[in-house]
Design an enzyme around this catalytic site. Structure first.
Site, mmCIF file in Angstrom:
data_model
loop_
_atom_site.group_PDB
_atom_site.id
_atom_site.type_symbol
_atom_site.label_atom_id
_atom_site.label_comp_id
_atom_site.label_asym_id
_atom_site.label_seq_id
_atom_site.Cartn_x
_atom_site.Cartn_y
_atom_site.Cartn_z
ATOM 1 N N CYS A 52 -14.043 5.349 -14.123
ATOM 2 C CA CYS A 52 -13.698 4.780 -12.818
ATOM 3 C C CYS A 52 -14.833 5.101 -11.851
ATOM 4 C CB CYS A 52 -12.380 5.363 -12.318
ATOM 5 S SG CYS A 52 -11.942 4.805 -10.654
ATOM 6 N N CYS A 55 -13.409 7.699 -8.968
ATOM 7 C CA CYS A 55 -13.047 9.110 -9.197
ATOM 8 C C CYS A 55 -13.622 9.698 -10.484
ATOM 9 C CB CYS A 55 -11.530 9.269 -9.188
ATOM 10 S SG CYS A 55 -10.699 8.547 -10.627
ATOM 11 N N CYS A 101 -6.683 2.389 -11.865
ATOM 12 C CA CYS A 101 -6.939 3.756 -12.318
ATOM 13 C C CYS A 101 -5.715 4.600 -11.997
ATOM 14 C CB CYS A 101 -8.173 4.306 -11.608
ATOM 15 S SG CYS A 101 -8.491 6.051 -11.975
ATOM 16 N N CYS A 104 -6.745 7.416 -9.048
ATOM 17 C CA CYS A 104 -7.094 7.095 -7.651
ATOM 18 C C CYS A 104 -6.585 5.733 -7.196
ATOM 19 C CB CYS A 104 -8.601 7.191 -7.441
ATOM 20 S SG CYS A 104 -9.524 5.877 -8.251
ATOM 21 N N CYS A 124 -9.437 -7.041 -19.041
ATOM 22 C CA CYS A 124 -10.543 -7.746 -18.410
ATOM 23 C C CYS A 124 -10.884 -7.009 -17.112
ATOM 24 C CB CYS A 124 -10.119 -9.191 -18.159
ATOM 25 S SG CYS A 124 -11.427 -10.244 -17.560
#
EC number: 1.8.4.12
Length: 135
Positions: A52, A55, A101, A104, A124
């Protein structure tokens, strides 16, 4: 920007704006979508892990990546089931499943039921929402 996976990352809007580029902010915090074929990693075959961008939580392994022909990085599954969360997305007159995510709440992309084995799923993702760490 590294945080420990599994811990909720909470920042103010101003903190996110300082940490991210304008495009990263638009995609991850405002649920945007990048143009197809615009991500430098959409067709990469490098070995490593996609994290991510907000984070640094590990999200996808390159071993689950495949060329979907869509112009976005696509994966058959996340690294673990707790890495991402699913949310119903009714925007643009469509009924889709948004992927965020788990740590976060960053918007990453969508999952579709048209992927290859072993899962039959296509995660995707917006490439700008991911950072790649080569092994």
């Amino acid at each position: 920007m590294t945080d420990t996976a599994g811990l909720k990352v909470v920042k103010t809007d101003e903190e996110w704006r300082r940490l991210l580029t304008p495009e990263q902010y638009r995609i991850t915090r405002q649920h945007g979508t990048e143009r197809a074929f615009s991500s430098p990693d959409f067709d990469s075959s490098k070995v490593g892990t996609y994290h991510c961008v907000c984070c640094d939580r590990p999200l996808y392994s390159s071993s689950a990546k495949f060329n979907s022909g869509t112009g976005w990085p696509s994966f058959t599954q996340p690294i673990d089931t707790g890495a991402v969360t699913r949310h119903r997305d009714l925007s643009y007159g469509m009924d889709r499943t948004e992927i965020r995510c788990a740590d976060c709440d960053a918007h990453l992309g969508h999952v579709f039921p048209d992927g290859p084995p072993p899962t039959g799923l296509r995660y995707c993702m917006n490439g700008v929402a991911l950072s790649f760490k080569e092994q």
